[in-house]
Scaffold this motif. Structure first.
Motif, PDB file in Angstrom:
ATOM      1  N   GLU A  29     -18.567  -8.081  -5.692  1.00  0.00           N
ATOM      2  CA  GLU A  29     -17.396  -8.375  -6.231  1.00  0.00           C
ATOM      3  C   GLU A  29     -16.331  -8.733  -4.892  1.00  0.00           C
ATOM      4  N   VAL A  30     -15.447  -9.591  -5.431  1.00  0.00           N
ATOM      5  CA  VAL A  30     -13.964  -9.758  -4.522  1.00  0.00           C
ATOM      6  C   VAL A  30     -12.991  -8.900  -5.265  1.00  0.00           C
ATOM      7  N   LEU A  31     -12.668  -7.637  -4.485  1.00  0.00           N
ATOM      8  CA  LEU A  31     -11.408  -6.855  -4.930  1.00  0.00           C
ATOM      9  C   LEU A  31     -10.385  -7.294  -4.034  1.00  0.00           C
ATOM     10  N   VAL A  32      -9.290  -7.574  -4.425  1.00  0.00           N
ATOM     11  CA  VAL A  32      -8.100  -7.991  -3.769  1.00  0.00           C
ATOM     12  C   VAL A  32      -7.254  -7.039  -3.891  1.00  0.00           C
ATOM     13  N   LEU A  33      -6.664  -6.384  -2.824  1.00  0.00           N
ATOM     14  CA  LEU A  33      -5.767  -5.294  -2.608  1.00  0.00           C
ATOM     15  C   LEU A  33      -4.364  -6.081  -2.379  1.00  0.00           C
ATOM     16  N   ALA A  34      -3.334  -6.009  -3.608  1.00  0.00           N
ATOM     17  CA  ALA A  34      -2.281  -6.784  -3.610  1.00  0.00           C
ATOM     18  C   ALA A  34      -0.897  -5.682  -3.378  1.00  0.00           C
ATOM     19  N   GLY A  35      -0.131  -6.079  -2.314  1.00  0.00           N
ATOM     20  CA  GLY A  35       0.909  -5.075  -2.192  1.00  0.00           C
ATOM     21  C   GLY A  35       2.036  -5.485  -1.183  1.00  0.00           C
ATOM     22  N   ALA A  36       3.018  -5.143  -1.268  1.00  0.00           N
ATOM     23  CA  ALA A  36       4.149  -5.536  -0.274  1.00  0.00           C
ATOM     24  C   ALA A  36       3.745  -4.827   1.037  1.00  0.00           C
ATOM     25  N   ASN A  37       4.452  -5.259   2.157  1.00  0.00           N
ATOM     26  CA  ASN A  37       4.374  -4.663   3.438  1.00  0.00           C
ATOM     27  C   ASN A  37       4.566  -2.995   3.260  1.00  0.00           C
ATOM     28  N   GLY A  38       3.606  -2.383   4.049  1.00  0.00           N
ATOM     29  CA  GLY A  38       4.028  -1.012   3.934  1.00  0.00           C
ATOM     30  C   GLY A  38       3.369  -0.133   2.641  1.00  0.00           C
ATOM     31  N   SER A  39       2.675  -0.840   1.969  1.00  0.00           N
ATOM     32  CA  SER A  39       2.152  -0.208   0.695  1.00  0.00           C
ATOM     33  C   SER A  39       0.891   0.325   0.937  1.00  0.00           C
ATOM     34  N   GLY A  40       0.205   0.205   1.959  1.00  0.00           N
ATOM     35  CA  GLY A  40      -1.016   1.131   2.193  1.00  0.00           C
ATOM     36  C   GLY A  40      -2.444   0.134   2.286  1.00  0.00           C
ATOM     37  N   LYS A  41      -2.051  -1.069   2.328  1.00  0.00           N
ATOM     38  CA  LYS A  41      -3.284  -1.974   2.238  1.00  0.00           C
ATOM     39  C   LYS A  41      -4.093  -1.689   3.483  1.00  0.00           C
ATOM     40  N   SER A  42      -3.516  -1.939   4.661  1.00  0.00           N
ATOM     41  CA  SER A  42      -4.320  -1.823   5.888  1.00  0.00           C
ATOM     42  C   SER A  42      -4.951  -0.558   6.190  1.00  0.00           C
ATOM     43  N   THR A  43      -4.155   0.457   5.760  1.00  0.00           N
ATOM     44  CA  THR A  43      -4.544   1.891   5.950  1.00  0.00           C
ATOM     45  C   THR A  43      -5.937   2.052   5.068  1.00  0.00           C
ATOM     46  N   LEU A  44      -5.843   1.501   3.706  1.00  0.00           N
ATOM     47  CA  LEU A  44      -7.010   1.757   3.175  1.00  0.00           C
ATOM     48  C   LEU A  44      -8.300   1.008   3.585  1.00  0.00           C
ATOM     49  N   ASP A 197     -12.287 -11.036  -8.537  1.00  0.00           N
ATOM     50  CA  ASP A 197     -12.744 -10.396  -9.674  1.00  0.00           C
ATOM     51  C   ASP A 197     -11.916  -9.372 -10.356  1.00  0.00           C
ATOM     52  N   ARG A 198     -11.343  -8.685  -9.286  1.00  0.00           N
ATOM     53  CA  ARG A 198     -10.413  -7.617 -10.009  1.00  0.00           C
ATOM     54  C   ARG A 198      -9.208  -7.709  -8.963  1.00  0.00           C
ATOM     55  N   LEU A 199      -8.094  -7.419  -9.412  1.00  0.00           N
ATOM     56  CA  LEU A 199      -6.800  -6.803  -8.295  1.00  0.00           C
ATOM     57  C   LEU A 199      -6.357  -5.590  -8.394  1.00  0.00           C
ATOM     58  N   ALA A 200      -6.324  -4.765  -7.320  1.00  0.00           N
ATOM     59  CA  ALA A 200      -5.660  -3.507  -7.177  1.00  0.00           C
ATOM     60  C   ALA A 200      -4.299  -3.597  -6.492  1.00  0.00           C
ATOM     61  N   VAL A 201      -3.431  -3.150  -7.173  1.00  0.00           N
ATOM     62  CA  VAL A 201      -2.055  -3.109  -6.648  1.00  0.00           C
ATOM     63  C   VAL A 201      -1.448  -1.651  -6.089  1.00  0.00           C
ATOM     64  N   LEU A 202      -1.192  -1.982  -4.970  1.00  0.00           N
ATOM     65  CA  LEU A 202      -0.471  -0.634  -4.081  1.00  0.00           C
ATOM     66  C   LEU A 202       0.886  -0.848  -4.183  1.00  0.00           C
ATOM     67  N   SER A 203       1.495   0.301  -4.361  1.00  0.00           N
ATOM     68  CA  SER A 203       2.959   0.318  -3.958  1.00  0.00           C
ATOM     69  C   SER A 203       3.157   1.726  -3.443  1.00  0.00           C
ATOM     70  N   GLY A 204       3.762   1.858  -2.352  1.00  0.00           N
ATOM     71  CA  GLY A 204       4.289   3.060  -1.661  1.00  0.00           C
ATOM     72  C   GLY A 204       2.965   4.104  -1.454  1.00  0.00           C
TER      73      GLY A 204
END
Length: 242
Positions: A29-44, A197-204
């Motif tokens: 799958e193509v899983l998209v991690l969406a979030g504002a800067n500082g939401s934890g995407k790069s850390t994940l 395929d799916r969106l995973a939204v991160l916040s804080g």
């Protein structure tokens, strides 16, 4: 393929980055991690790549428990947002062959990958002379040369012009058609939502929404992510209004 159970991570006691995050990444799958800067995407992404180890929780990749001290994950390859931080070699040739013995087979594989990405004309070119988009392609080519099972892309469209964006989309789509699992972190969904395929939204540092684009797009604005123009037009929403 990948399962995260109650994963948390903190750079220090004063700097927590992820909180009790549970998520599965499905094969192909193509899983998209969406979030504002500082939401934890790069850390994940760094946790998935094995650059960091979870502070707590369990990370399992292909039934292998990635516990503390497991090191870099050989099944995943991370392409960072800043190409200049990832390119090591002085030329395209040298960068594609970093860590590989310069035997005929390895050199031929690198040349084939270079041709695939349109980099063969720059084979002996100093990397500092390459455009930003070409550097991005070089990083992606180097990652795919290792034949990973999972490709991790951090803001792959950052700094690209319109032709570069179209080229990056084409490469991601080709990977998807080949069945390669891809986790892509973005703060703007415009360039990628139709390939997700799916969106995973991160916040804080928390996972606040997960599902298909159709299921998730109604809530992304609440978490600092601009929906694609097609959604804004359909819902008669101006992009900069509260």
């Amino acid at each position: 393929m990948i399962r995260l159970d109650n994963i948390s991570y903190a750079y220090s006691r004063e700097c927590p980055a992820l909180y009790d995050l549970s998520l599965e990444v499905r094969p192909g799958e193509v899983l998209v991690l969406a979030g504002a800067n500082g939401s934890g995407k790069s850390t994940l992404l760094s946790l998935l790549a094995g650059l960091y180890s979870p502070t707590s929780g369990t990370l399992v990749i292909n039934r292998e428990d990635r516990d503390k001290g497991a090191g870099v994950n050989p099944q995943c390859r991370l392409v960072m947002q800043d190409a200049d931080l990832q390119i090591i070699g002085a030329t395209v040739e040298e960068d594609l062959l970093v860590g590989r013995e310069k035997r005929e087979g390895a050199v031929q594989a690198a040349k084939t990958m270079a041709r695939t990405f349109g980099l063969d004309e720059y084979w002996e070119a100093p990397v500092q002379n390459l455009s930003w988009g070409t550097k991005k392609k070089l990083c992606l080519a180097a990652a795919l040369l290792d034949e990973p099972q999972v490709l991790l892309l951090d803001e792959p469209f950052s700094g690209l012009d319109y032709p570069g964006i179209r080229e990056m989309r084409r490469l991601i789509d080709e990977n998807r058609r080949r069945g390669l699992t891809q986790v892509v972190a973005v703060h703007d969904l415009e360039c990628l939502v139709d390939l997700a395929d799916r969106l995973a939204v991160l916040s804080g540092g928390r996972l606040v929404a997960l599902g298909s684009p159709e299921q998730v797009l109604d809530v992304v604005r609440e978490h600092g992510v601009r929906p694609p123009c097609s959604w804004l037009l359909e819902n008669k929403v101006r992009p900069w209004d509260d």
